[in-house]
Design a protein around this motif. Sequence first.
Motif, PDB file in Angstrom:
ATOM      1  N   PHE A   1      71.969 -17.552  40.326  1.00  0.00           N
ATOM      2  CA  PHE A   1      72.472 -16.443  39.522  1.00  0.00           C
ATOM      3  C   PHE A   1      71.764 -15.140  39.881  1.00  0.00           C
ATOM      4  CE2 PHE A   1      73.470 -20.186  37.077  1.00  0.00           C
ATOM      5  CZ  PHE A   1      74.748 -19.927  36.615  1.00  0.00           C
ATOM      6  N   VAL A   2      72.416 -14.025  39.557  1.00  0.00           N
ATOM      7  CA  VAL A   2      71.843 -12.702  39.786  1.00  0.00           C
ATOM      8  C   VAL A   2      71.323 -12.177  38.452  1.00  0.00           C
ATOM      9  CG1 VAL A   2      72.292 -10.346  40.561  1.00  0.00           C
ATOM     10  CG2 VAL A   2      73.426 -12.274  41.700  1.00  0.00           C
ATOM     11  N   TYR A   3      70.045 -11.850  38.420  1.00  0.00           N
ATOM     12  CA  TYR A   3      69.400 -11.273  37.241  1.00  0.00           C
ATOM     13  C   TYR A   3      69.184  -9.790  37.516  1.00  0.00           C
ATOM     14  CZ  TYR A   3      68.117 -15.917  35.449  1.00  0.00           C
ATOM     15  OH  TYR A   3      68.130 -17.190  34.942  1.00  0.00           O
ATOM     16  N   HIS A   4      69.576  -8.959  36.553  1.00  0.00           N
ATOM     17  CA  HIS A   4      69.368  -7.518  36.724  1.00  0.00           C
ATOM     18  C   HIS A   4      69.538  -6.789  35.401  1.00  0.00           C
ATOM     19  CE1 HIS A   4      73.750  -6.175  36.992  1.00  0.00           C
ATOM     20  NE2 HIS A   4      73.842  -7.493  36.955  1.00  0.00           N
ATOM     21  N   ALA A   5      69.097  -5.536  35.414  1.00  0.00           N
ATOM     22  CA  ALA A   5      69.276  -4.645  34.269  1.00  0.00           C
ATOM     23  C   ALA A   5      70.507  -3.795  34.548  1.00  0.00           C
ATOM     24  CB  ALA A   5      68.044  -3.770  34.067  1.00  0.00           C
TER      25      ALA A   5
ATOM     26  N   PRO B   1      58.698   5.435  30.803  1.00  0.00           N
ATOM     27  CA  PRO B   1      57.958   4.179  30.908  1.00  0.00           C
ATOM     28  C   PRO B   1      57.871   3.408  29.588  1.00  0.00           C
ATOM     29  CG  PRO B   1      56.522   6.065  31.392  1.00  0.00           C
ATOM     30  CD  PRO B   1      57.910   6.593  31.183  1.00  0.00           C
ATOM     31  N   ASP B   2      57.911   4.123  28.467  1.00  0.00           N
ATOM     32  CA  ASP B   2      57.835   3.464  27.163  1.00  0.00           C
ATOM     33  C   ASP B   2      59.184   3.465  26.445  1.00  0.00           C
ATOM     34  OD1 ASP B   2      57.971   6.172  26.700  1.00  0.00           O
ATOM     35  OD2 ASP B   2      56.334   6.232  25.250  1.00  0.00           O
ATOM     36  N   GLY B   3      60.269   3.757  27.182  1.00  0.00           N
ATOM     37  CA  GLY B   3      61.602   3.756  26.593  1.00  0.00           C
ATOM     38  C   GLY B   3      62.021   2.354  26.194  1.00  0.00           C
ATOM     39  N   GLU B   4      62.972   2.276  25.271  1.00  0.00           N
ATOM     40  CA  GLU B   4      63.454   0.967  24.835  1.00  0.00           C
ATOM     41  C   GLU B   4      64.182   0.273  25.986  1.00  0.00           C
ATOM     42  OE1 GLU B   4      66.275  -1.121  21.447  1.00  0.00           O
ATOM     43  OE2 GLU B   4      66.235   1.059  21.593  1.00  0.00           O
ATOM     44  N   GLY B   5      63.889  -1.006  26.195  1.00  0.00           N
ATOM     45  CA  GLY B   5      64.540  -1.778  27.248  1.00  0.00           C
ATOM     46  C   GLY B   5      63.903  -1.539  28.607  1.00  0.00           C
ATOM     47  N   LEU B   6      64.646  -1.925  29.632  1.00  0.00           N
ATOM     48  CA  LEU B   6      64.178  -1.803  31.013  1.00  0.00           C
ATOM     49  C   LEU B   6      65.312  -1.315  31.897  1.00  0.00           C
ATOM     50  CD1 LEU B   6      62.434  -5.298  31.208  1.00  0.00           C
ATOM     51  CD2 LEU B   6      61.247  -3.100  31.130  1.00  0.00           C
ATOM     52  N   TYR B   7      64.993  -0.467  32.872  1.00  0.00           N
ATOM     53  CA  TYR B   7      65.977  -0.116  33.901  1.00  0.00           C
ATOM     54  C   TYR B   7      65.774  -1.072  35.074  1.00  0.00           C
ATOM     55  CZ  TYR B   7      62.071   2.860  35.588  1.00  0.00           C
ATOM     56  OH  TYR B   7      60.857   3.335  35.988  1.00  0.00           O
ATOM     57  N   CYS B   8      66.657  -1.058  36.049  1.00  0.00           N
ATOM     58  CA  CYS B   8      66.701  -2.132  37.047  1.00  0.00           C
ATOM     59  C   CYS B   8      65.387  -2.358  37.791  1.00  0.00           C
ATOM     60  CB  CYS B   8      67.857  -1.934  38.017  1.00  0.00           C
ATOM     61  SG  CYS B   8      67.712  -0.517  39.147  1.00  0.00           S
TER      62      CYS B   8
END
Length: 170
Positions: free
Chosen positions: A37-41, A93-100
């Motif tokens: 599977f491909v995992y990504h944001a 850097p402290d934003g909600e969630g994660l970018y790719c």
Amino acid sequence: MLENGDLIFVKDDSDIGQAIQASTGNYNHVAIFLDGFVYHASGKTGIVCQKLTEFLESECLYDIYSYPKIDIQKVKKRADQHLGAPYNFSFYPDGEGLYCSQYIADILPIFETIPMKFGDGEQEISDFWKEYYSELGLPVPLNQPGTNPSQLAASPLLVCKERNLHDSDF
């Protein structure tokens, strides 16, 4: 062709894709192939695990890299822990969630953070990013610590396996 733990770097022609590439280099997205599977944001759905056919888009180019010393079990465990988390649209850097690339750097902690750039070769902050952050109601996080797909791909710890693949090449 794809092996467990391979990193998939993406180039596309979307507006945000082009803005990211203008500011940072060759790539605008990165994902990892784990256990088929491909995992990504994803900006559309947050942190996801998808079938390869669902991930691939015909208008994109893909380069495949590997990290020879990867510990698949540790990376997969970390990858699974973030599933369902939101996408970090602010890139702070402290934003909600994660970018790719933030997601990949978190689950495969071999990458350094660097000062983030939002220029286009002519302006320190391109018009695209000025408008993007104006709509978010936030200042541009210029020089904040972060990562980007091109920076990850440039790591001397990675090995490039394949370049300029299309969806039909997989």
